[in-house]
Write a protein that holds these residues in place. Structure first.
Motif, short mmCIF file in Angstrom:
data_model
loop_
_atom_site.label_atom_id
_atom_site.label_comp_id
_atom_site.label_asym_id
_atom_site.label_seq_id
_atom_site.Cartn_x
_atom_site.Cartn_y
_atom_site.Cartn_z
N ARG A 88 0.79 -1.23 0.00
CA ARG A 88 0.00 0.00 0.00
C ARG A 88 0.82 1.28 0.00
O ARG A 88 0.33 2.31 -0.42
CB ARG A 88 -0.95 0.01 1.20
CG ARG A 88 -2.10 -0.97 1.08
CD ARG A 88 -2.87 -1.04 2.38
NE ARG A 88 -4.08 -1.83 2.26
CZ ARG A 88 -4.09 -3.16 2.27
NH1 ARG A 88 -2.95 -3.83 2.43
NH2 ARG A 88 -5.22 -3.83 2.15
N TYR A 95 1.41 1.71 6.70
CA TYR A 95 0.62 0.53 6.37
C TYR A 95 1.43 -0.72 6.66
O TYR A 95 2.66 -0.73 6.51
CB TYR A 95 0.18 0.55 4.91
CG TYR A 95 -1.02 1.41 4.66
CD1 TYR A 95 -2.30 0.96 5.01
CD2 TYR A 95 -0.91 2.67 4.09
CE1 TYR A 95 -3.43 1.74 4.79
CE2 TYR A 95 -2.03 3.46 3.86
CZ TYR A 95 -3.28 2.99 4.22
OH TYR A 95 -4.39 3.77 4.01
N GLU A 217 -6.86 2.94 6.82
CA GLU A 217 -7.78 3.34 5.76
C GLU A 217 -8.80 4.34 6.27
O GLU A 217 -9.26 5.22 5.53
CB GLU A 217 -8.46 2.10 5.17
CG GLU A 217 -7.52 1.24 4.34
CD GLU A 217 -8.11 -0.12 4.01
OE1 GLU A 217 -9.26 -0.38 4.42
OE2 GLU A 217 -7.42 -0.91 3.34
#
Length: 228
Positions: A88, A95, A217
């Protein structure tokens, strides 16, 4: 793979610029082998994390040269090789990805949230507190516990601030680093089944990474490391 471990063992015994320069050609051969191995690992991770396919070995490998400016240890070279496949965001992202550590007698696969800064650490703890059943299903899964163990988590001695001290699962919130590792022997690392074994380890690790990546996220502003 034996050449990689042998070189690192010799470097550990001769960690100085004179020896390294005299063995520069040997190092370059090892470096090329590591880059090819990293490309294979990217392909393996991409089977479960398609975003990994956009990575190159350069996105995943750490330099062998140590930054000695603020360290009492002035050894110029690392005596291990670190490969971090982070689909990511690459090496500088918070991440969670898939870390492969190559070192004689200390090979491992690691993952999770590595020493997050205070705002992200607080969000990780909140996510575990709010979804403890899901988290416990991941870390208590027999397949997970067969291979992975807590790694350099340095837990607090008391409940973290803002959480009830009498919560029955309070120990889940105490780590300062939500990291786990699966160890590999040198024989495993140099064996014919290495890539198959790594494929299994990555698959088992993915739900653990996913749990923490979900938090990022929701809070993308916390996804970039600062000063690490």
């Amino acid at each position: 793979m034996k050449d990689i471990l042998n070189f690192l063992a010799d470097l550990s015994a001769n960690n100085n610029r004179e020896w390294f320069n005299a063995n520069k050609e040997r190092y370059l051969k090892v470096k090329a082998e590591v880059e090819a191995f990293t490309a294979e690992l990217i392909d393996i991770v991409a089977e479960i994390e398609p975003l990994a396919s956009r990575l190159s070995p350069a996105d995943c490998l750490y330099r062998i040269y140590r930054d000695t400016r603020f360290s009492a240890d002035k050894s110029p070279y690392k005596t291990h090789i670190g490969i971090y496949i982070n689909p990511r965001g690459g090496k500088k992202s918070e991440y969670c990805g898939y870390y492969v550590h190559i070192e004689p007698g200390n090979c491992l696969v690691g993952g999770g949230g590595w020493w997050p800064e205070a705002p992200l650490l607080r969000e990780y703890r909140k996510e575990i507190f709010d979804n403890d059943e899901e988290y416990r299903e991941i870390i208590c899964n027999p397949e997970f516990t067969k291979y992975y163990h807590p790694y350099m988590q340095d837990p607090l001695k008391t409940a973290p601030k803002g959480f009830p001290k009498d919560w029955e699962h309070i120990d889940l919130l105490k780590p300062r680093s939500f990291t786990v590792a699966a160890t590999l022997t040198d024989r495993q690392f140099t064996g014919s089944k290495l890539k198959s074994h790594l494929r299994t380890l990555f698959r088992i690790l993915k739900p653990y990474n996913d749990f923490f990546n979900f938090t990022l996220e929701e809070h993308p502003e916390l996804a970039v490391r600062s000063g690490k």
